[in-house]
Design an enzyme around this catalytic site. Sequence first.
Site, short mmCIF file in Angstrom:
data_model
loop_
_atom_site.label_atom_id
_atom_site.label_comp_id
_atom_site.label_asym_id
_atom_site.label_seq_id
_atom_site.Cartn_x
_atom_site.Cartn_y
_atom_site.Cartn_z
N CYS A 66 -61.89 20.29 31.09
CA CYS A 66 -61.43 19.62 29.94
C CYS A 66 -59.69 19.85 29.99
CB CYS A 66 -61.96 20.81 28.75
SG CYS A 66 -61.18 20.37 27.33
N CYS A 113 -62.94 25.17 22.27
CA CYS A 113 -62.50 24.00 21.66
C CYS A 113 -61.42 24.54 20.66
CB CYS A 113 -63.34 23.06 20.68
SG CYS A 113 -64.55 22.25 21.84
N GLU A 173 -52.69 24.05 29.11
CA GLU A 173 -54.12 24.95 29.45
C GLU A 173 -55.02 23.86 29.99
OE1 GLU A 173 -53.92 29.23 27.42
OE2 GLU A 173 -54.40 27.20 25.92
N CYS A 219 -49.21 19.17 20.21
CA CYS A 219 -49.77 18.29 19.42
C CYS A 219 -49.30 17.93 18.02
CB CYS A 219 -51.36 18.73 19.08
SG CYS A 219 -52.43 17.13 18.58
N SER A 238 -61.66 12.32 23.75
CA SER A 238 -61.71 12.92 22.38
C SER A 238 -60.63 12.58 21.49
CB SER A 238 -62.12 14.42 22.22
OG SER A 238 -62.15 14.86 21.12
#
Length: 347
Positions: A104, A332, A91, A111, A190
């Site tokens: 983003c 987020c 995404e 992850c 990030s």
Amino acid sequence: MEKTDIKSMTLDEIEKHFQSDGLQKFRAKQVFRWIHRGVGSFEEMTDLSKALRIQLAQQYVIPPVKVLQKRVSRDGTIKYLFRLGDGECIESVLMCYHHGYSICISTQVGCKMNCSFCATGQSGFSRNLCPAEMLGQIQTAQVDAGVRVSNVVLMGMGEPLDNYENVLRFLELVSHPEGMNIGMRHISLSTCGIVDRIYELADRKLQLTLSVSLHAPNDEIRSRTMPVNRRWNVAQLLKACRYYAKQTGRRISFEYAMIGGVNDMEWCARELSRSLRGMPAHVNLIPVNDVTGTGYQKSSGEALKRFVDVLESGGCTATVRRTLGSDIEASCGQLRGKYKGGNGYEG
Ligand code: SAH
């Protein structure tokens, strides 16, 4: 024979390959420009001869990033579900700010970090993205939405510093003057705090904004919510951040998801402002987003305001991040790559 991913190659590398293929050197720049304008095939490179286009297609591949589905928020934010060449899905979120468009992007499928408040970790880790697939997210979104993106944040699915080599190569390619030419000052990376890599990145002295997902003022809270803290603790992480700021001259941006009763108490703000003293830093507070199964509650508006006040009176600048795309679960931590029903897409 396995075809070579030409889109993840630097211009120098393409030149070398072309030379050994017996092609003229200037062809490399021509092809590089096409690729970074986002074309999906050699067929579309209309200023190359038909024979050359066929030859290139036999040797090289341009990894695809295709729109599988998208959702458009009331505020104009678009969440894309992209499909990659091997069927994996990722995404990206395209946001419109007054200064332009920002995207983003994801750096991994899934992850490994398993932060307790984040949806991506819940579906596990599948694989790293190659540089071409990071670039492809930007280009495919630009074409689909008919806009030009000016800012890129590596804040989607995955931990960028856990895919370090590919991310560095992506940064080189995306900022290349013959490519998309997006400068480092328009890019943020990030991280949850892979300390070794923060030092390595600092020594490269890129003008990149480092965003650090801190989310807690001390080890007790941080180790509970972010397993990475058991490997590198808050003191080690902040030491690396100071080094990054010193090497690059850049201010560090700290992300702090406010979770009711977990990390949003006034004493947390006091402890945080003491820890950040003397460091060029900015704290972004984000009311934690709903992720099923976590049981976490957003902090109240009052708690947020108090937190900002305490930080500021401790000499630390802080803002409450505006939430975009919350009605389409594009905020987020809500990106979850596996395509299965019920992940927020219609149709
Ligand atoms: N792995 C990187 C980048 C991806 S996560 C990192 O950890 O920074 C992008 C940001 O969203 C991080 O700051 C992450 O901590 C935050 N985040 C994850 N889940 C969230 C949630 N439920 N609410 C608010 N922020 C969240």
